[in-house]
Design an enzyme around this catalytic site. Sequence first.
Site, PDB file in Angstrom:
ATOM      1  N   ASP A 195      80.398  56.478  36.620  1.00  0.00           N
ATOM      2  CA  ASP A 195      79.576  56.505  37.846  1.00  0.00           C
ATOM      3  C   ASP A 195      78.159  56.921  37.500  1.00  0.00           C
ATOM      4  O   ASP A 195      77.806  58.077  37.557  1.00  0.00           O
ATOM      5  CB  ASP A 195      80.233  57.469  38.837  1.00  0.00           C
ATOM      6  CG  ASP A 195      79.650  57.366  40.223  1.00  0.00           C
ATOM      7  OD1 ASP A 195      78.834  56.475  40.484  1.00  0.00           O
ATOM      8  OD2 ASP A 195      80.023  58.211  41.058  1.00  0.00           O
ATOM      9  N   ASP A 217      71.371  58.741  38.841  1.00  0.00           N
ATOM     10  CA  ASP A 217      71.830  60.137  38.806  1.00  0.00           C
ATOM     11  C   ASP A 217      73.350  60.229  38.683  1.00  0.00           C
ATOM     12  O   ASP A 217      74.083  59.270  38.941  1.00  0.00           O
ATOM     13  CB  ASP A 217      71.344  60.909  40.039  1.00  0.00           C
ATOM     14  CG  ASP A 217      71.818  60.313  41.357  1.00  0.00           C
ATOM     15  OD1 ASP A 217      71.963  59.074  41.434  1.00  0.00           O
ATOM     16  OD2 ASP A 217      72.052  61.092  42.301  1.00  0.00           O
ATOM     17  N   HIS A 223      83.320  61.113  38.947  1.00  0.00           N
ATOM     18  CA  HIS A 223      83.192  62.565  39.225  1.00  0.00           C
ATOM     19  C   HIS A 223      84.284  63.373  38.523  1.00  0.00           C
ATOM     20  O   HIS A 223      84.314  64.593  38.655  1.00  0.00           O
ATOM     21  CB  HIS A 223      83.241  62.887  40.722  1.00  0.00           C
ATOM     22  CG  HIS A 223      82.207  62.160  41.535  1.00  0.00           C
ATOM     23  ND1 HIS A 223      81.926  62.484  42.823  1.00  0.00           N
ATOM     24  CD2 HIS A 223      81.380  61.134  41.230  1.00  0.00           C
ATOM     25  CE1 HIS A 223      80.981  61.667  43.286  1.00  0.00           C
ATOM     26  NE2 HIS A 223      80.638  60.842  42.330  1.00  0.00           N
ATOM     27  N   HIS A 259      72.378  53.286  40.527  1.00  0.00           N
ATOM     28  CA  HIS A 259      71.692  54.588  40.598  1.00  0.00           C
ATOM     29  C   HIS A 259      71.718  55.288  39.246  1.00  0.00           C
ATOM     30  O   HIS A 259      72.641  55.097  38.439  1.00  0.00           O
ATOM     31  CB  HIS A 259      72.274  55.472  41.701  1.00  0.00           C
ATOM     32  CG  HIS A 259      73.713  55.860  41.515  1.00  0.00           C
ATOM     33  ND1 HIS A 259      74.093  56.931  40.748  1.00  0.00           N
ATOM     34  CD2 HIS A 259      74.861  55.325  42.013  1.00  0.00           C
ATOM     35  CE1 HIS A 259      75.412  57.042  40.785  1.00  0.00           C
ATOM     36  NE2 HIS A 259      75.904  56.078  41.544  1.00  0.00           N
ATOM     37  N   GLU A 293      71.414  59.286  44.401  1.00  0.00           N
ATOM     38  CA  GLU A 293      72.485  58.641  45.159  1.00  0.00           C
ATOM     39  C   GLU A 293      73.619  59.620  45.441  1.00  0.00           C
ATOM     40  O   GLU A 293      74.338  59.480  46.432  1.00  0.00           O
ATOM     41  CB  GLU A 293      73.049  57.423  44.390  1.00  0.00           C
ATOM     42  CG  GLU A 293      73.973  56.525  45.214  1.00  0.00           C
ATOM     43  CD  GLU A 293      75.452  56.914  45.155  1.00  0.00           C
ATOM     44  OE1 GLU A 293      76.227  56.380  45.969  1.00  0.00           O
ATOM     45  OE2 GLU A 293      75.839  57.758  44.309  1.00  0.00           O
ATOM     46  N   GLU A 294      73.779  60.620  44.560  1.00  0.00           N
ATOM     47  CA  GLU A 294      74.947  61.519  44.645  1.00  0.00           C
ATOM     48  C   GLU A 294      74.728  62.694  45.599  1.00  0.00           C
ATOM     49  O   GLU A 294      75.539  63.620  45.630  1.00  0.00           O
ATOM     50  CB  GLU A 294      75.303  62.052  43.250  1.00  0.00           C
ATOM     51  CG  GLU A 294      75.736  60.974  42.254  1.00  0.00           C
ATOM     52  CD  GLU A 294      77.114  60.378  42.550  1.00  0.00           C
ATOM     53  OE1 GLU A 294      77.721  60.743  43.576  1.00  0.00           O
ATOM     54  OE2 GLU A 294      77.567  59.526  41.762  1.00  0.00           O
ATOM     55  N   GLU A 337      78.284  49.680  41.166  1.00  0.00           N
ATOM     56  CA  GLU A 337      79.223  50.808  41.285  1.00  0.00           C
ATOM     57  C   GLU A 337      80.558  50.438  40.649  1.00  0.00           C
ATOM     58  O   GLU A 337      80.973  49.275  40.686  1.00  0.00           O
ATOM     59  CB  GLU A 337      79.453  51.149  42.768  1.00  0.00           C
ATOM     60  CG  GLU A 337      78.252  51.736  43.482  1.00  0.00           C
ATOM     61  CD  GLU A 337      78.095  53.239  43.257  1.00  0.00           C
ATOM     62  OE1 GLU A 337      78.928  53.842  42.536  1.00  0.00           O
ATOM     63  OE2 GLU A 337      77.121  53.801  43.793  1.00  0.00           O
TER      64      GLU A 337
END
Lengths: 358, 358
Positions: free
Chosen positions: B100, B72, B333, B70, B130-131, B159
């Site tokens: 991430d 984002d 994150h 992903h 995705e987030e 991932e």
Amino acid sequence: MPRLDLTASAADLTRAICDIPSVSDDETALADAIFDAVSALPHLEVHRDGDTIVARTNLGRAQRVAIAGHLDTVPINDNLPTRDIDVDGEAFLWGRGTVDMKAGVAVQLKLAAELVSPRVDLTWLWYDHEEVEASRSGLTRLAQTRPDLFAADFAILGEPSGGEVEGGCNGTLRAIVRTRGARAHSARSWMGQNAIHAAAPILARLADYRAAEVPVEGLVYREGLNAVRISGGVAGNVIPDLCEIEVNYRFAPSRDAAEAERHVREVFEGFEVEITDLAEGARPGLDAALAQEFVAAVGAVPRAKYGWTDVARFSALGVPAVNYGPGDPMLAHHDQERVPVAEIVAVERGLRAWLTSH
Amino acid sequence: MPRLDLTASAADLTRAICDIPSVSDDETALADAIFDAVSALPHLEVHRDGDTIVARTNLGRAQRVAIAGHLDTVPINDNLPTRDIDVDGEAFLWGRGTVDMKAGVAVQLKLAAELVSPRVDLTWLWYDHEEVEASRSGLTRLAQTRPDLFAADFAILGEPSGGEVEGGCNGTLRAIVRTRGARAHSARSWMGQNAIHAAAPILARLADYRAAEVPVEGLVYREGLNAVRISGGVAGNVIPDLCEIEVNYRFAPSRDAAEAERHVREVFEGFEVEITDLAEGARPGLDAALAQEFVAAVGAVPRAKYGWTDVARFSALGVPAVNYGPGDPMLAHHDQERVPVAEIVAVERGLRAWLTSH
């Protein structure tokens, strides 16, 4: 500016002052109208401090009684202007402020105008900001700037008591009981420590708590310890690192602040406790001679007041104080707030009978 | 528009695409740059749907592998632009998205350009959103409009897995567990029913809960049941009439949605339970021949993935899928998000070795 006719019936006067909205912070219009009306009365010496008004007789009587009521209400919720309503054949005045506590204020205003020669000297106090933090109350301000105006042998707060005499009041303590943990992604919860789970024993202690009933000077005060708020959590996928439970302890007036705090810390032993608000209650003060005469004159059976009121402020200054006013306290702040007209009349009669007896 | 050099090192490419911020809802600049770069490659057939880009080889190989990542990131928190840092002598690239999952995307972009003749046909997927809620994901959209583009014999999600192979993923369920009571003034608490006190057994069950460890196809999935949020209360002087506890159940991929829901309802029997979110996990799929070859080629020891990822989406379409990407998932994150440069290189080598072996 609206003008108040203090010779009107107490019910009409209640309607008139309820229809001048006075939510906390917005009391000026009503305070102006009252100041204007009582300033016209030659038997009263009138002081004004912001939206708090004090009117005193100076008749050289041996004793002085303070009679007080607050002017503000909680926010209006589609319940003004007032209406006359009938509930099961009984006449009520309906609307914000009718119970808490403009009916009481109306009775006071009427008697302040009428009683030019009462049996005791009188200090009438009408004040702002009772329904918000105590630090903003007109009485708090006045106690600092003019403590001399609180001098009295007995005080009556016109807070709603259903026309009965409610002696003293419980104290109130608020505290935050806190648990801490460690954040982690909830997919790997074992990496963290869940602060909400850690609060389980706190809720269990609250659920198991049995509140005391404490006799004080002949009245029985029922206590209570309750969670009033709980919060915790960061996001839907995070193990929370903090949970806070706000508790409210209502304690009998025989306990002082230190004792109340000690009790709460004992109940939540092992947890972080932060006291956020603490006000002692007031002993009923019904052993004072003036209080006994008052109770006899109005023909009431005194009972304990559970909610904290400004009687505690007088009590702290050494002035015995009771609550005596029209209206059901359960309907205070209620959207269907309403006062029986007969109760307004009864309280007016009771106060007049005592203040004019010899 | 920034131009991407797909012949740069994977680390340099990671830096370049991290420095094109792409927080969810704001992926277009990065998607444009990627679309531009891969459209120039004659060996790939390129599709674009919003900010999701699909690039495919069509070499007529017997098997096809989908490799996805992903675009984002979660919001930036003072952690861009990227920086080269050194931690205990090890070189890291620091900044939002490095873990991430832009290092994974960079490896994919580099190999998409380089591998003109891989051993299997390849479908590269780079997608948006995705987030955030699954309903907004570019993969959700594409699965509805172009399910044919998901056709594959095996899928690899880039991932972060610390350069290891993480098979399958746990499922996730969210529910609100609710207690109700009756409001009353906290000075007369016995007139009400305290909903926060009533939640005591819910927290006790959570605190006592022992999560299972469930073996599935040779990997062990550790479950978890946690309160992630709690709320209740009206005001500091009101007995609360509602308390809500949001719980998150992470369940092994051997349980389906119905079984997960049944379990949560059993744990909180006697209480109101509302399921608010429910996504099944993914079996590791490591018994597939391609998966076994892949694991052998990259030299990894497969382990269970706990967090839910889009492997579940491929798994639901019948495509065995694993996670394989650089970066420590614990730092996803995180404000100090950072990826070891050596891990980027290792994952690039692992993928290249497998995709070019014969």
